[in-house]
Scaffold this motif. Structure first.
Motif: not given
Ligand code: FE2
Ligand code: AKG
Length: 298
Positions: A171, A173, A230
């Protein structure tokens, strides 16, 4: 193998540290900070506090309800992330909100004090880093101190059978900037090298924090900053804990590149959007790796 840049905040007046921070933000969308002002004792106290929260009975943990998509309260394993469990607090820049979170969970006074102090100190650090970056990008007057924050505590219930599995799927952020305190005893975080397209392992470095940009960081900076992909992989049969503070978006929720970052060589890349709408877009399209931003290109 490429390694993640480490920025020494005590030496920040040094041109090399500044240059490395900006280059890492553009290339990796991520770097590590050492020699920051954050008290070292508070890091271990917070790990103990977070461990105690996750040890609470399930019915108490569920009191941290999911108020909206932005806060994602208590999350227990999902089909995508079966080893994951997490608490969410919004807005971590409000001590009242952090207090209310602790009251809901009936936390003992010392745990409450640890969580409140951690929220305050980590917010100071993330705002300081954002201001430094803003200054390097020619935006000295940008007031990141007013931007709301989301606080999240993560637990990965790793077992022998889960070695090699995802703790959390790939994903990006969704917000602007994240301050991550990884588990110092259990590795597993991996970030994408955007050029080679392969993931690199990020080994914990005691006392340090990891800093990474999210989708708002990329859109707000007109594509200058990288929203790093990440994931967390189970490497050992030991429960893993981490604490993340997300500096989300401008106070009025409107994400728009400042005029100073736009010129004829760098035309505006993204439509203006609100962070709230963007979260909904990510959720409804199930595009969790930053791809939803392409739907907002000019
Ligand atoms: Fe994250
Ligand atoms: O636990 C970690 O190291 C990463 C957590 C993470 O990526 C997140 O909370 O968004």
């Amino acid at each position: 193998m490429a390694t993640l840049p480490v920025i020494d905040l005590a030496e920040f007046s040094d041109q090399n540290q500044r240059k490395n921070m900006l280059e890492a933000s553009r290339y990796w969308g991520c770097f590590r900070v050492i020699n920051h002002s954050f008290p070292v004792d508070l890091q271990s106290q917070m790990k103990a506090a977070v461990t105690a929260l996750f040890d609470l009975p399930a019915d108490i943990k569920r009191r941290n309800a999911d108020a909206n998509l932005c806060t994602s309260g208590y999350v227990v394993s999902t089909p995508e992330n079966p080893l994951y469990e997490g608490f969410g607090v919004y807005d971590a820049s409000s001590l009242n909100d952090v207090d209310a979170f602790c009251s809901l969970l009936d936390t003992p006074i010392h745990v409450r004090e640890t969580i409140k102090t951690y929220a305050q100190k980590s917010r100071e650090l993330i705002v300081d880093i954002a201001m430094k970056l803003g200054e390097m990008m020619g935006l000295k007057d940008q007031n990141f101190g007013a931007w709301p924050c989301h606080f999240r505590f993560n637990k990965y219930n790793f077992t022998q059978d889960s070695v090699g599995s995802h703790g959390v799927q790939i994903h990006t952020d969704s917000g602007f900037l994240t301050l991550l305190k990884e588990d110092e005893c259990v590795g597993g975080l991996e970030i994408l090298d955007p050029v080679s397209g392969s993931f690199i392992e990020v080994d914990p470095l005691p006392g340090s924090f990891l800093v990474n940009f999210g989708d708002v960081g990329k859109a707000w900076s007109n594509g200058i900053l990288c929203n790093v992909k990440h994931r967390v992989i189970c490497k050992a049969a030991i429960p893993r804990f981490s604490v993340a503070l997300f500096l989300l978006a401008p106070k009025d929720d409107k994400v728009e590149s400042p005029p100073a970052l736009i010129d004829s060589d760098h035309p505006r890349m993204y439509q203006t959007f609100t962070y709230d709408d963007y979260r909904k877009l990510r959720f409804s399209t199930e595009l969790h790796g930053g791809e939803a931003l392409s739907l907002l290109l000019m």
